[in-house]
Design an enzyme around this catalytic site. Structure first.
Site: not given
Ligand code: GLP
Length: 257
Positions: A68, A137
């Site tokens: 993403d 979420d």
């Molecule tokens: C983010 C990313 C995701 C990621 C998720 C968890 O916003 N777009 O690809 O897996 O949310 O993030 P984190 O690993 O910082 O908790």
């Protein structure tokens, strides 16, 4: 069923995944990696960089596709996922930057450029190992609750919760972009092996819903239940709400070797 492996710490969990990726690249030097950002996979990339160095693993033929990217950040913004992938993956591992692709945001994520991105994944032969985190979420990539389980790479609007969660990377919540381009759930499910990582108690509910809850677009992470080869790698805290924890531990301790 997914293979669920629970480690006593995020460090131990990350070393396991780093070793898995190092073995994959050693066996197939032209491996196509699916790259997640966020704070969770950071230790994995650090561990992999160490193994690549220590074992002199050739990475010049490795390619990668990020899950993403934010829309609307100026090029080179340090929190754009391009910058994060460059800083945490491409440079430490010594990958060829021309082989690393991010979802197209320059034109605001037009359907045409999203199609080109999808074609590029297909032309590369598909993703061998897709690294995934999970949002509180239940999102994977930036597929927020309600995303079609068959979705492809496209423009999405972030939820208030995701923008709040990600505000820690920016000066304020207002600076977190509202839009992003993310690989779709259908796109992610085409990778040959999914490796989902989650650490910490804030992820426990999302992990339980994804791994054991009903399959539902309301919990995009639950789409992993449709995939024939999934490894879920957790620390104790992220595993706290799993109903079948005892069985996962038993299955891992008795894994066929
Ligand atoms: C983010 C990313 C995701 C990621 C998720 C968890 O916003 N777009 O690809 O897996 O949310 O993030 P984190 O690993 O910082 O908790």
């Amino acid at each position: 069923m997914a293979e669920v492996i629970v480690f006593e710490s995020p460090e131990a969990a990350a070393s396991h995944v780093a070793a898995l990726l190092a073995d994959q690249i050693e066996n197939d030097p032209a491996t196509v990696l699916g790259l997640a950002t966020g704070s969770t996979p950071g230790r994995v990339y650090e561990g992999l960089a160490r193994l690549v160095r220590d074992r002199s693993i050739a990475v010049d033929a490795v390619s990668g596709f990020a899950l993403d990217e934010y829309v609307g950040l100026e090029p080179g913004h340090p929190e754009s996922y391009r910058a994060v992938i460059d800083r945490e993956v491409v440079r430490p591992l010594g990958l060829d930057p021309d082989r690393i692709h991010l979802p197209p945001v320059a034109d605001g994520g037009s359907p045409e450029s999203c199609r080109v991105f999808e074609d590029r994944i297909a032309r590369a032969g598909g993703v061998d190992v897709q690294i995934l985190g999970i949002g509180t979420d239940g999102h994977i990539g930036f597929n927020e609750p309600g995303s079609s389980l068959g979705s492809r790479t496209r423009l999405k609007t972030l939820t208030a919760r995701t923008r709040r969660d990600n505000a820690r990377f920016f000066a304020s919540e207002d600076e977190v972009p509202v839009h992003c381009v993310t690989q779709g759930i259908g796109t992610i499910l085409e990778a040959r092996h999914l490796v989902l990582l989650a650490f910490g108690e804030a992820k426990a509910a999302a992990v339980a819903a994804a791994v054991e809850g009903p399959l539902s677009a309301s919990v995009p992470g639950s789409a992993i239940q449709l995939h024939p080869r999934v490894t879920v790698v957790l620390d104790d805290a992220a595993a706290a709400e799993l109903r079948h924890r005892e069985y996962y531990d038993f299955a891992w301790a008795n894994r066929p070797r």
